[in-house]
Write a protein that holds these residues in place. Structure first.
Motif, short mmCIF file in Angstrom:
data_model
loop_
_atom_site.label_atom_id
_atom_site.label_comp_id
_atom_site.label_asym_id
_atom_site.label_seq_id
_atom_site.Cartn_x
_atom_site.Cartn_y
_atom_site.Cartn_z
N ASN A 44 38.01 10.10 -7.09
CA ASN A 44 37.57 11.50 -7.54
C ASN A 44 36.86 11.42 -8.95
O ASN A 44 36.62 12.51 -9.51
N VAL A 45 36.65 10.32 -9.52
CA VAL A 45 35.60 10.04 -10.61
C VAL A 45 34.58 9.24 -10.50
O VAL A 45 34.53 8.08 -9.69
N THR A 46 33.44 9.75 -10.84
CA THR A 46 32.22 9.24 -10.73
C THR A 46 31.87 8.20 -11.79
O THR A 46 31.83 8.86 -13.08
N ILE A 47 31.50 7.19 -11.89
CA ILE A 47 31.20 6.17 -12.80
C ILE A 47 29.60 5.65 -12.49
O ILE A 47 29.31 5.32 -11.43
N THR A 48 28.55 6.02 -13.63
CA THR A 48 27.28 5.28 -13.22
C THR A 48 26.85 4.54 -14.38
O THR A 48 27.23 4.62 -15.33
N ARG A 49 26.06 3.68 -13.68
CA ARG A 49 25.31 2.41 -14.86
C ARG A 49 23.88 2.52 -14.22
O ARG A 49 23.44 2.47 -13.01
N GLN A 50 23.18 2.46 -15.59
CA GLN A 50 21.74 2.16 -15.13
C GLN A 50 21.18 0.91 -16.20
O GLN A 50 21.50 1.09 -17.28
N TYR A 51 20.72 -0.09 -15.43
CA TYR A 51 20.37 -1.17 -16.29
C TYR A 51 18.91 -1.55 -15.87
O TYR A 51 18.18 -1.49 -14.96
N THR A 52 18.32 -1.71 -17.23
CA THR A 52 16.82 -2.04 -17.29
C THR A 52 16.82 -3.25 -18.11
O THR A 52 15.65 -3.98 -18.07
N ASP A 53 17.74 -3.63 -18.60
CA ASP A 53 17.82 -4.90 -19.40
C ASP A 53 17.81 -6.18 -18.56
O ASP A 53 18.45 -6.23 -17.58
N THR A 54 16.79 -6.95 -18.60
CA THR A 54 16.59 -8.19 -17.66
C THR A 54 17.96 -9.01 -17.38
O THR A 54 18.40 -9.28 -16.43
N GLN A 55 18.69 -9.26 -18.45
CA GLN A 55 19.82 -10.00 -18.49
C GLN A 55 20.78 -9.21 -17.64
O GLN A 55 21.66 -9.83 -16.94
N LYS A 56 21.01 -7.92 -17.89
CA LYS A 56 22.07 -7.22 -17.30
C LYS A 56 21.58 -7.16 -15.66
O LYS A 56 22.57 -7.25 -14.72
N MET A 57 20.43 -6.85 -15.40
CA MET A 57 19.97 -6.86 -13.90
C MET A 57 20.18 -8.23 -13.18
O MET A 57 20.58 -8.06 -12.09
N GLU A 58 20.11 -9.38 -14.08
CA GLU A 58 20.24 -10.66 -13.43
C GLU A 58 21.64 -10.81 -12.99
O GLU A 58 22.01 -11.38 -11.85
N TYR A 59 22.63 -10.31 -13.68
CA TYR A 59 24.06 -10.58 -13.25
C TYR A 59 24.45 -9.58 -12.10
O TYR A 59 25.21 -9.98 -11.22
N VAL A 60 23.65 -8.50 -11.83
CA VAL A 60 24.03 -7.71 -10.67
C VAL A 60 23.42 -8.36 -9.51
O VAL A 60 24.04 -8.34 -8.52
N LEU A 61 22.17 -8.94 -9.77
CA LEU A 61 21.40 -9.52 -8.73
C LEU A 61 21.99 -10.60 -8.17
O LEU A 61 22.24 -11.03 -6.98
N LEU A 62 22.76 -11.30 -9.06
CA LEU A 62 23.40 -12.64 -8.94
C LEU A 62 24.48 -12.51 -8.15
O LEU A 62 25.14 -12.89 -6.99
N TYR A 63 25.42 -11.21 -8.51
CA TYR A 63 26.61 -10.80 -7.74
C TYR A 63 26.12 -10.56 -6.39
O TYR A 63 26.86 -10.95 -5.24
N LEU A 64 24.86 -9.80 -5.96
CA LEU A 64 24.71 -9.38 -4.55
C LEU A 64 24.42 -10.79 -3.85
O LEU A 64 24.60 -10.64 -2.63
N ARG A 65 23.52 -11.59 -4.40
CA ARG A 65 23.26 -13.09 -3.91
C ARG A 65 24.31 -13.85 -3.36
O ARG A 65 24.35 -14.59 -2.38
#
Length: 141
Positions: A44-65
């Motif tokens: 019942n707690v919502t946590i949000t993140r928004q990444y526009t920093d290239t390095q941070k986005m790369e970490y998430v994209l690597l996780y997905l891959r």
């Protein structure tokens, strides 16, 4: 008369060839990731993140891959009332792809198909969110 027909045909061919020069080239030839949004509902707690920093986005994209899918689930994950993550990857051409992860056991790809995943690997998404602060202010764990 032959000369007029030949000139007309030459004009028509030139018009067809030159019309490619007037085409709309406003659409980019390639699309790149410009933003990654993650929202998570945990107990019942919502946590949000928004990444526009290239390095941070790369970490998430690597996780997905690297996320290994293990086949179709035995139960329908949509019927479970468990923790759910939604990952939205936004592109420079305005399009986006949405992925979902549920109960640290299920993952839905962009086609909407659910797959089983390793819970230990799935927990990596929460750790990423924990380690990488949002690029938006006032969003913390």
């Amino acid at each position: 008369m032959k000369k007029a027909v030949a000139l007309f045909i030459l004009f028509c061919i030139s018009s067809i060839i030159m019309s490619g020069c007037l085409a709309d080239h406003s659409r980019p030839l390639t699309k790149v990731v410009t933003q990654v949004d993650i929202s998570c509902e945990l107990e019942n707690v919502t946590i949000t993140r928004q990444y526009t920093d290239t390095q941070k986005m790369e970490y998430v994209l690597l996780y997905l891959r690297l996320l290994k899918r293990k086949g179709k689930p035995d139960t329908d994950p949509d019927t479970l009332n468990k923790d759910i993550y939604q990952i939205t990857v936004r592109f420079s051409d305005g399009s986006s792809r949405v992925y979902q992860q549920k109960a640290h056991k299920y993952f839905s790809d962009r086609a909407g198909q659910w797959h089983m995943i390793d819970p230990a690997q799935a927990a990596g998404l929460y750790r990423l969110m924990e380690k990488l602060p949002s690029d938006l202010p006032n969003q913390s764990l």
